[in-house]
Design a protein around this motif. Structure first.
Motif, short mmCIF file in Angstrom:
data_model
loop_
_atom_site.label_atom_id
_atom_site.label_comp_id
_atom_site.label_asym_id
_atom_site.label_seq_id
_atom_site.Cartn_x
_atom_site.Cartn_y
_atom_site.Cartn_z
N ARG A 97 0.76 -1.35 -0.37
CA ARG A 97 -0.43 -0.18 0.17
C ARG A 97 0.48 1.51 -0.01
NH1 ARG A 97 -4.79 1.51 4.28
NH2 ARG A 97 -5.92 0.38 2.44
N SER A 137 -3.41 -0.07 -5.26
CA SER A 137 -4.85 0.43 -4.53
C SER A 137 -4.99 -1.47 -3.42
CB SER A 137 -5.79 -0.05 -5.83
OG SER A 137 -5.62 -0.36 -6.29
N ASP A 138 -6.45 -1.32 -3.10
CA ASP A 138 -6.58 -2.03 -2.44
C ASP A 138 -7.33 -3.27 -3.08
OD1 ASP A 138 -6.19 -1.07 0.10
OD2 ASP A 138 -8.65 -0.33 0.17
N GLU A 139 -7.56 -2.71 -3.87
CA GLU A 139 -7.88 -3.86 -5.62
C GLU A 139 -7.00 -4.85 -5.58
OE1 GLU A 139 -8.65 -0.93 -5.62
OE2 GLU A 139 -11.24 -1.14 -4.67
N ARG A 140 -5.36 -3.96 -5.92
CA ARG A 140 -4.53 -4.72 -6.49
C ARG A 140 -3.87 -5.35 -5.12
NH1 ARG A 140 -2.78 -6.18 -10.96
NH2 ARG A 140 -0.83 -5.42 -11.93
N THR A 200 -10.87 -7.04 -0.51
CA THR A 200 -10.21 -5.73 -0.54
C THR A 200 -10.89 -5.33 0.97
OG1 THR A 200 -12.71 -5.04 -1.41
CG2 THR A 200 -10.56 -5.15 -2.68
N ASP A 237 2.47 1.98 -3.22
CA ASP A 237 1.51 2.76 -3.95
C ASP A 237 0.42 2.34 -4.95
OD1 ASP A 237 0.34 5.18 -3.58
OD2 ASP A 237 0.84 6.05 -5.51
N ARG A 291 -8.19 -4.40 3.94
CA ARG A 291 -8.84 -3.27 4.50
C ARG A 291 -8.43 -3.54 6.26
NH1 ARG A 291 -12.99 -1.97 1.16
NH2 ARG A 291 -12.34 -1.18 -0.83
#
Length: 167
Positions: free
Chosen positions: A118, A124-127, A136, A122, A140
């Protein structure tokens, strides 16, 4: 993209990612070499899937977790972490980064991987969810737990992130 092209373009970045996960330059290089040797054998399948970077990152993180599990039963933990800079000219910034990474290194492997992907990569949560093969929501919650643990560590034993040492 050929395997050679991929390694030329992404090899150094993979070593950086591994180094952040492992916190030892030599072990990180070994881990990347092991992962790339496995990827080489399956490269046609990996590249045909359309996203070799995600696949290789997933291999790297899974291999790191496997290494961590094997090492946890045979290694003795010490207070010092290798590859620290002795160069005082690097100043407070480097010392602060080292102190922060020491705290991150204490996180469980999945939480550490989530934080590194993250904030360093850098993503995304999806990636991250794709790479770690989790939802996802789990990304989180892993990030939330990791950040909460880092906060507790700072409260219990205040670290001078600016100065890079614990008091």
């Amino acid at each position: 993209m050929t395997f050679d092209d991929y390694v030329r373009l992404r090899g150094a970045r993979l070593v950086q990612l591994a180094r952040l996960l492992i916190r030892d330059r030599h072990l990180a290089e070994d881990l990347v070499q092991e992962v790339l040797s496995k990827a080489f054998v399956r490269w046609k399948k990996i590249s045909a899937a359309g996203d070799p970077d995600m696949y290789v990152r997933r291999m790297l993180i899974n291999s790191n977790i496997s290494w961590w599990r094997r090492r946890s039963s045979s290694e003795i933990v010490t207070a010092t972490i290798g590859d620290r800079s002795d160069d005082a000219d690097l100043g407070d910034r480097t010392a602060g980064q080292d102190a922060a990474w020491r705290l991150i290194a204490e996180l469980p492997p999945r939480q550490r991987a989530t934080i590194v992907l993250r904030y360093f990569e850098d993503l995304s949560d999806e990636r991250i969810a794709e790479i770690l093969e989790i939802s996802t929501v789990t990304v989180r919650s892993q990030a939330m737990r990791a950040l909460e643990k880092l906060r507790r560590q700072l409260e219990q034993s205040p670290a001078s992130i600016e100065g890079g040492h614990r008091r």
